[in-house]
Design a protein around this motif. Structure first.
Motif, PDB file in Angstrom:
ATOM      1  N   ASP A   1     -11.904   6.656  -0.287  1.00 29.12           N
ATOM      2  CA  ASP A   1     -10.496   6.456   0.065  1.00 29.12           C
ATOM      3  C   ASP A   1      -9.877   7.806   0.420  1.00 29.12           C
ATOM      4  O   ASP A   1      -8.671   7.934   0.489  1.00 29.12           O
ATOM      5  CB  ASP A   1      -9.743   5.849  -1.133  1.00 29.12           C
ATOM      6  N   SER A   2     -10.722   8.816   0.613  1.00 33.86           N
ATOM      7  CA  SER A   2     -10.233  10.188   0.770  1.00 33.86           C
ATOM      8  C   SER A   2     -10.210  10.584   2.233  1.00 33.86           C
ATOM      9  O   SER A   2     -11.258  10.618   2.894  1.00 33.86           O
ATOM     10  CB  SER A   2     -11.162  11.129   0.005  1.00 33.86           C
TER      11      SER A   2
ATOM     12  N   ARG B   1     -19.484   2.678  -6.192  1.00 30.45           N
ATOM     13  CA  ARG B   1     -18.052   2.602  -5.929  1.00 30.45           C
ATOM     14  C   ARG B   1     -17.779   2.063  -4.533  1.00 30.45           C
ATOM     15  O   ARG B   1     -18.353   2.561  -3.562  1.00 30.45           O
ATOM     16  CB  ARG B   1     -17.424   3.988  -6.070  1.00 30.45           C
ATOM     17  N   LEU B   2     -16.928   1.056  -4.479  1.00 33.94           N
ATOM     18  CA  LEU B   2     -16.421   0.575  -3.198  1.00 33.94           C
ATOM     19  C   LEU B   2     -14.971   1.028  -3.137  1.00 33.94           C
ATOM     20  O   LEU B   2     -14.086   0.426  -3.756  1.00 33.94           O
ATOM     21  CB  LEU B   2     -16.511  -0.956  -3.123  1.00 33.94           C
ATOM     22  N   ALA B   3     -14.727   2.121  -2.439  1.00 35.61           N
ATOM     23  CA  ALA B   3     -13.374   2.694  -2.390  1.00 35.61           C
ATOM     24  C   ALA B   3     -12.629   2.094  -1.202  1.00 35.61           C
ATOM     25  O   ALA B   3     -13.204   1.926  -0.124  1.00 35.61           O
ATOM     26  CB  ALA B   3     -13.452   4.206  -2.253  1.00 35.61           C
ATOM     27  N   ILE B   4     -11.385   1.787  -1.415  1.00 34.11           N
ATOM     28  CA  ILE B   4     -10.614   1.103  -0.373  1.00 34.11           C
ATOM     29  C   ILE B   4      -9.716   2.121   0.336  1.00 34.11           C
ATOM     30  O   ILE B   4      -8.771   2.640  -0.276  1.00 34.11           O
ATOM     31  CB  ILE B   4      -9.714  -0.005  -0.977  1.00 34.11           C
ATOM     32  N   PRO B   5      -9.995   2.396   1.616  1.00 35.75           N
ATOM     33  CA  PRO B   5      -9.099   3.275   2.373  1.00 35.75           C
ATOM     34  C   PRO B   5      -7.681   2.686   2.391  1.00 35.75           C
ATOM     35  O   PRO B   5      -7.519   1.464   2.388  1.00 35.75           O
ATOM     36  CB  PRO B   5      -9.718   3.286   3.774  1.00 35.75           C
ATOM     37  N   ARG B   6      -6.681   3.561   2.416  1.00 34.63           N
ATOM     38  CA  ARG B   6      -5.300   3.078   2.350  1.00 34.63           C
ATOM     39  C   ARG B   6      -4.814   2.567   3.707  1.00 34.63           C
ATOM     40  O   ARG B   6      -4.921   3.270   4.709  1.00 34.63           O
ATOM     41  CB  ARG B   6      -4.391   4.204   1.848  1.00 34.63           C
ATOM     42  N   ARG B   7      -4.324   1.349   3.720  1.00 40.34           N
ATOM     43  CA  ARG B   7      -3.677   0.721   4.887  1.00 40.34           C
ATOM     44  C   ARG B   7      -4.637   0.515   6.062  1.00 40.34           C
ATOM     45  O   ARG B   7      -4.216   0.494   7.207  1.00 40.34           O
ATOM     46  CB  ARG B   7      -2.459   1.565   5.354  1.00 40.34           C
ATOM     47  N   VAL B   8      -5.946   0.375   5.789  1.00 37.63           N
ATOM     48  CA  VAL B   8      -6.928   0.344   6.876  1.00 37.63           C
ATOM     49  C   VAL B   8      -7.532  -1.050   7.103  1.00 37.63           C
ATOM     50  O   VAL B   8      -7.577  -1.530   8.227  1.00 37.63           O
ATOM     51  CB  VAL B   8      -8.047   1.373   6.611  1.00 37.63           C
ATOM     52  N   TYR B   9      -7.995  -1.676   6.025  1.00 42.19           N
ATOM     53  CA  TYR B   9      -8.693  -2.951   6.162  1.00 42.19           C
ATOM     54  C   TYR B   9      -7.786  -4.109   5.750  1.00 42.19           C
ATOM     55  O   TYR B   9      -6.910  -3.961   4.889  1.00 42.19           O
ATOM     56  CB  TYR B   9      -9.973  -2.962   5.317  1.00 42.19           C
TER      57      TYR B   9
END
Ligand code: F0G
Length: 472
Positions: free
Chosen positions: A50-51, A402-410
């Motif tokens: 998410d970075s 870890r499944l990190a969620i990018p912000r406002r992307v998917y």
């Protein structure tokens, strides 16, 4: 309404390139089974981090145009500084190109061969920056924080009894104490305000400063608002301000909760440390009013910091992470609970219980998830933490994917696709083979290590596509 929608519309899009399973099987082999070696356009859903992966808002893109690229005294710096101080009222704000640069500068000043630096759990770059000075990085998270199943609202908390005992024994060698909010390595778990206050009280007794590694401060504050008594009626912004009022400084990766693609800072009250930090900054990053950044980056951070404390955004953010976590739980996939803020962490030790830790179960699962659906996650286990400073190898406390969620992307349908891939993995988890490392660097090996499946024919078996996909 029960449906929590994405509180934004999409104005600009990026195409996703689709790949077949046979293609992915070849690509991952050519990448030596290390997902960091993949080309990102060979990835369908990228949950590596998410970075730096946030989608910027129209207001942030507009802000870029205001970037002033003056070498010294840029007005962009002063807008950035004002936005930081609005939430984190420290005396000195030193911009850096990303979080680890702030860590390196800070540790270069305070650490060294005798030093010991406790935290709830140090992130890998923080640990590496401490150890590279010869100092010792010590993790003192509460016991529940190491138990993927333990139900605790603040599993990122520091164990204050152990911190107290540690300071009693080693206080004179402790230049500062850190707290990572949220605790990324431990599952994106929050730290309570009571714990921050408690850590500060112990630090004060021993005359040791307390710093936050504050990458995901807004998510942490939202958890406090939801879960900690006495904060339900406070605004997130008030909670954020209180969090920082209890500490003496912070390192920050703006690539997380400042909603930008690059940037970071070191902020602190101590004048002497700040002077040294700026001297170091000039050597390696740049002049103190831009650090390692362009003026336009500073503008995007200033806008991002105002957007991140928006509570509609934070409600959606937490709900979307929970949505993935709950769906995996319903499939019987063991995950770290409660679900953290920025990511879902799969307990690969249990999911692939046939693999011992030093056959890297979370790495094995990461490879299988990529070949199944083109989804990229990241191992947080014995690959990342198993190598000891003396070169030996020990299993890590946990083996997480870890499944990190990018912000406002998917959007939700992207997440539904991820869930469908797991439906398939659940059925053939016991066929997934373990791995060995064939090549590795001395530090931060997970980024560049090469792997080999211990049973290559099993990789092929478990990734052999159904006949109709061959024909496609
Ligand atoms: N601290 C924490 C808690 C982090 O999660 C990260 C980065 C850093 C420090 C370093 O910041 O990347 O800007 O130099 N975490 C990313 C991740 C890489 O994927 O979790 P950076």
């Amino acid at each position: 309404m029960d449906t929590i929608i994405e509180p934004f519309r999409i104005k600009s899009v990026e195409p996703i390139r689709m790949t077949s399973r046979a293609e992915r099987e070849r690509l991952i082999r050519e990448a030596h089974y290390n997902l960091f070696n993949l080309h990102a356009d060979d990835v369908i859903i990228d949950l590596l981090t998410d970075s730096g992966t946030s989608a910027m808002s129209a207001a942030q893109w507009a802000g870029l145009m205001q970037g002033d690229e003056s070498y010294a005294g840029s007005p962009s710096y002063f807008r950035f500084e004002e936005a930081v101080k609005e939430l984190m009222p420290f005396e000195h704000v030193v911009p850096t190109h990303q979080g680890r640069a702030a860590e390196r500068i800070l540790m270069g000043i305070v650490a060294g061969p005798e030093a010991k630096i406790p935290s709830n759990t140090h992130f890998d770059t923080t640990r590496a920056n401490i150890e590279s000075t010869g100092a010792e990085a010590v993790d003192l998270v509460i016991e529940e924080g190491l138990d993927p199943d333990a139900d605790h609202p603040f599993k990122g908390n520091m164990d204050l009894d152990r911190l107290g005992a540690f300071l009693d024994t080693h206080g004179e060698h402790v230049p500062l104490v850190m707290l990572t909010v949220t605790n990324n390595t431990g599952g994106g778990q929050p730290v309570s305000m009571a714990n921050i206050r408690g850590a500060k009280a112990l630090c004060e007794e021993h005359d040791v400063p307390l710093f936050l590694d504050a990458c995901r401060f807004a998510e942490n504050a939202y958890f406090i608002k939801q879960r900690e008594e006495g904060f339900g009626d406070s605004s997130v912004k008030e909670i954020v301000r209180e969090m920082f009022s209890h500490v003496d400084g912070m390192t920050m990766s703006a690539k997380k909760d400042a909603l930008v693609n690059i940037g970071g800072w070191l902020a602190l009250d101590d004048d002497d440390w700040a002077r040294e930090a700026r001297n170091q900054l000039i050597l390696t990053e740049g002049f103190p009013t831009y650090g390692g950044l362009a003026g336009r980056d500073l503008e995007a951070i200033a806008v991002g910091l105002r957007e991140i404390v928006d509570e509609d955004y934070l409600e959606y953010r937490m709900a979307s992470t929970r949505y993935l976590g709950n769906a995996l739980t319903n499939l019987g996939v063991p995950i770290v609970t409660p679900v953290g803020g920025h990511a879902v962490y799969i307990d690969a030790k249990r999911f692939l219980s046939h693999l011992p830790p030093l056959e890297y179960p979370a790495q094995a699962l990461a490879v299988a998830l990529y070949t199944t659906g083109g989804i990229r996650g990241v191992e947080i286990g014995s690959v990342m933490f198993g190598r000891q400073p003396d070169g030996s190898e020990e299993p890590a406390d946990q083996e997480l994917l870890r499944l990190a969620i990018p912000r406002r992307v998917y959007t939700q349908s992207h997440v539904d696709y991820v869930i469908e891939c797991f439906e398939e993995l659940v059925d053939r988890a016991d066929e997934i083979p373990g791995y060995e490392i064939t090549e590795e660097p001395p530090q931060l090996r997970h980024f560049t290590a090469h792997f080999r499946p211990l049973d290559p024919s099993a990789v092929h078996r478990e990734t052999t596509p159904p006949a109709h996909e061959h024909e496609a």
